[in-house]
Design a protein around this motif. Structure first.
Motif, short mmCIF file in Angstrom:
data_model
loop_
_atom_site.label_atom_id
_atom_site.label_comp_id
_atom_site.label_asym_id
_atom_site.label_seq_id
_atom_site.Cartn_x
_atom_site.Cartn_y
_atom_site.Cartn_z
N ILE A 104 0.37 -1.42 0.22
CA ILE A 104 0.42 -0.38 0.13
C ILE A 104 1.15 1.14 -0.45
CG2 ILE A 104 -1.41 1.23 1.08
CD1 ILE A 104 -2.93 -1.63 1.92
N GLY A 105 1.92 1.07 0.66
CA GLY A 105 2.84 2.32 0.70
C GLY A 105 3.19 2.70 -0.41
N SER A 106 3.79 1.74 -1.17
CA SER A 106 4.87 1.78 -2.61
C SER A 106 3.48 2.10 -3.74
CB SER A 106 5.13 0.58 -2.66
OG SER A 106 4.37 -0.59 -3.03
N MET A 107 2.74 1.37 -3.27
CA MET A 107 1.36 2.11 -4.13
C MET A 107 0.85 3.54 -3.73
SD MET A 107 -2.68 0.85 -4.51
CE MET A 107 -1.64 -1.29 -5.22
N PHE A 108 0.99 4.02 -3.33
CA PHE A 108 0.58 5.22 -3.23
C PHE A 108 1.67 6.66 -2.81
CE2 PHE A 108 0.53 9.19 -0.04
CZ PHE A 108 -0.96 9.87 -0.60
N ALA A 109 3.28 6.00 -3.01
CA ALA A 109 4.38 6.94 -3.57
C ALA A 109 4.18 6.75 -4.78
CB ALA A 109 5.93 6.18 -3.07
N VAL A 110 4.23 5.63 -5.67
CA VAL A 110 3.96 5.97 -7.37
C VAL A 110 2.76 6.45 -7.81
CG1 VAL A 110 3.79 4.52 -9.09
CG2 VAL A 110 5.12 3.17 -7.56
N HIS A 111 1.81 6.44 -6.95
CA HIS A 111 0.60 7.21 -6.88
C HIS A 111 1.16 9.13 -7.69
CE1 HIS A 111 -3.53 8.82 -8.41
NE2 HIS A 111 -3.25 8.88 -7.62
N VAL A 112 1.68 9.03 -6.34
CA VAL A 112 2.01 10.44 -6.00
C VAL A 112 2.82 11.31 -7.03
CG1 VAL A 112 3.15 12.01 -4.24
CG2 VAL A 112 1.33 10.45 -3.41
N LEU A 113 3.82 10.06 -7.04
CA LEU A 113 5.46 10.91 -7.66
C LEU A 113 5.04 11.14 -9.43
CD1 LEU A 113 7.54 8.70 -5.80
CD2 LEU A 113 8.01 11.04 -5.79
N THR A 114 4.23 9.62 -10.05
CA THR A 114 4.12 10.36 -11.14
C THR A 114 2.59 11.40 -11.40
OG1 THR A 114 2.25 8.26 -10.94
CG2 THR A 114 4.51 7.16 -12.04
N SER A 115 1.87 11.34 -10.46
CA SER A 115 0.86 12.81 -10.64
C SER A 115 1.31 13.99 -10.45
CB SER A 115 0.10 12.74 -9.55
OG SER A 115 -1.04 11.79 -9.48
N PHE A 116 2.49 13.81 -9.28
CA PHE A 116 3.73 15.42 -9.35
C PHE A 116 4.28 15.61 -11.01
CE2 PHE A 116 3.51 15.42 -5.20
CZ PHE A 116 3.50 17.35 -4.82
N LEU A 117 4.47 14.49 -11.52
CA LEU A 117 5.31 14.37 -13.27
C LEU A 117 4.19 14.80 -13.78
CD1 LEU A 117 7.92 13.75 -14.49
CD2 LEU A 117 7.17 11.20 -14.70
N ALA A 118 3.49 13.97 -14.31
CA ALA A 118 1.99 14.35 -14.96
C ALA A 118 1.98 16.03 -14.53
CB ALA A 118 1.20 13.83 -14.74
N GLN A 119 2.30 16.53 -13.79
CA GLN A 119 1.38 18.22 -13.54
C GLN A 119 3.04 18.53 -13.80
OE1 GLN A 119 -1.20 19.09 -13.13
NE2 GLN A 119 -0.17 21.43 -12.35
N ASP A 120 3.99 17.75 -13.42
CA ASP A 120 5.51 19.24 -13.83
C ASP A 120 5.69 18.94 -15.49
OD1 ASP A 120 7.86 20.46 -12.43
OD2 ASP A 120 8.28 18.51 -13.56
N MET A 121 5.16 17.97 -16.34
CA MET A 121 5.43 17.84 -17.42
C MET A 121 4.43 18.73 -18.48
SD MET A 121 5.49 14.15 -18.09
CE MET A 121 5.64 13.84 -19.49
#
Length: 168
Positions: A122-139
């Motif tokens: 669950i923790g790693s799933m959340f981290a992947v979701h948050v990091l890639t959401s930030f990335l999509a926004q940053d792109m």
């Protein structure tokens, strides 16, 4: 997240590594990067060892290693070899005691505690979701276009049944 986003966008290719249970968050990253139109390669134990799969990784690439207990000697040794090439390394791990921390530039710590099933994802799933959401926004517009294209694909009725207004 800012350093992570910069490293991902500057990399020629992003390698996502995991072994055993840790291969699942690596695969989630691989999928998300591809959905965003980024060149990503999944590394997990299969017909080639991780060391064999790592031969083509250069200093222009990035490695994201997912390592939840139990820690794997092959993962640590492969990360060490990749680090010696000057490759930028990020880690999704449960503890600063994880052997890969010695070679990573940035670490994302996630809980893996589960009283019933061993390591929890669950923790790693959340981290992947948050990091890639930030990335999509940053792109910026490139990220929005990639997600629009992904949404179109998920609504392609030649492949998937009609969604009946279900969200993707």
């Amino acid at each position: 997240a800012e350093e992570f986003c910069s490293a991902v966008q500057e990399a020629d290719a992003i390698y996502c590594m995991g072994w055993g249970i840790s291969a699942l968050p690596a695969e989630w990253l691989y999928t998300r990067f591809n959905e965003l139109g980024l060149k990503s390669i999944l590394m997990r134990r299969g017909s080639l060892s991780l060391t064999e799969q790592a031969r083509g990784i250069s200093s222009d690439d990035m490695l994201i290693v997912c390592e939840l207990p139990s820690y794997v000697i092959e993962v640590a040794e492969t990360v060490q070899k990749i680090a010696s090439r000057g490759t930028y390394i990020a880690a999704i791990i449960d503890s600063p005691a994880a052997p890969v921390c010695e070679h990573s530039h940035i670490n994302f710590y996630v809980s893996d505690n589960s009283p019933l099933f061993g390591s929890s994802l669950i923790g790693s799933m959340f981290a992947v979701h948050v990091l890639t959401s930030f990335l999509a926004q940053d792109m910026g517009s490139e990220g929005r276009e990639a997600l629009r294209t992904q949404k179109e694909s998920l609504n392609d009725e030649r492949i998937y049944y009609p969604s009946y207004d279900l969200r993707y």
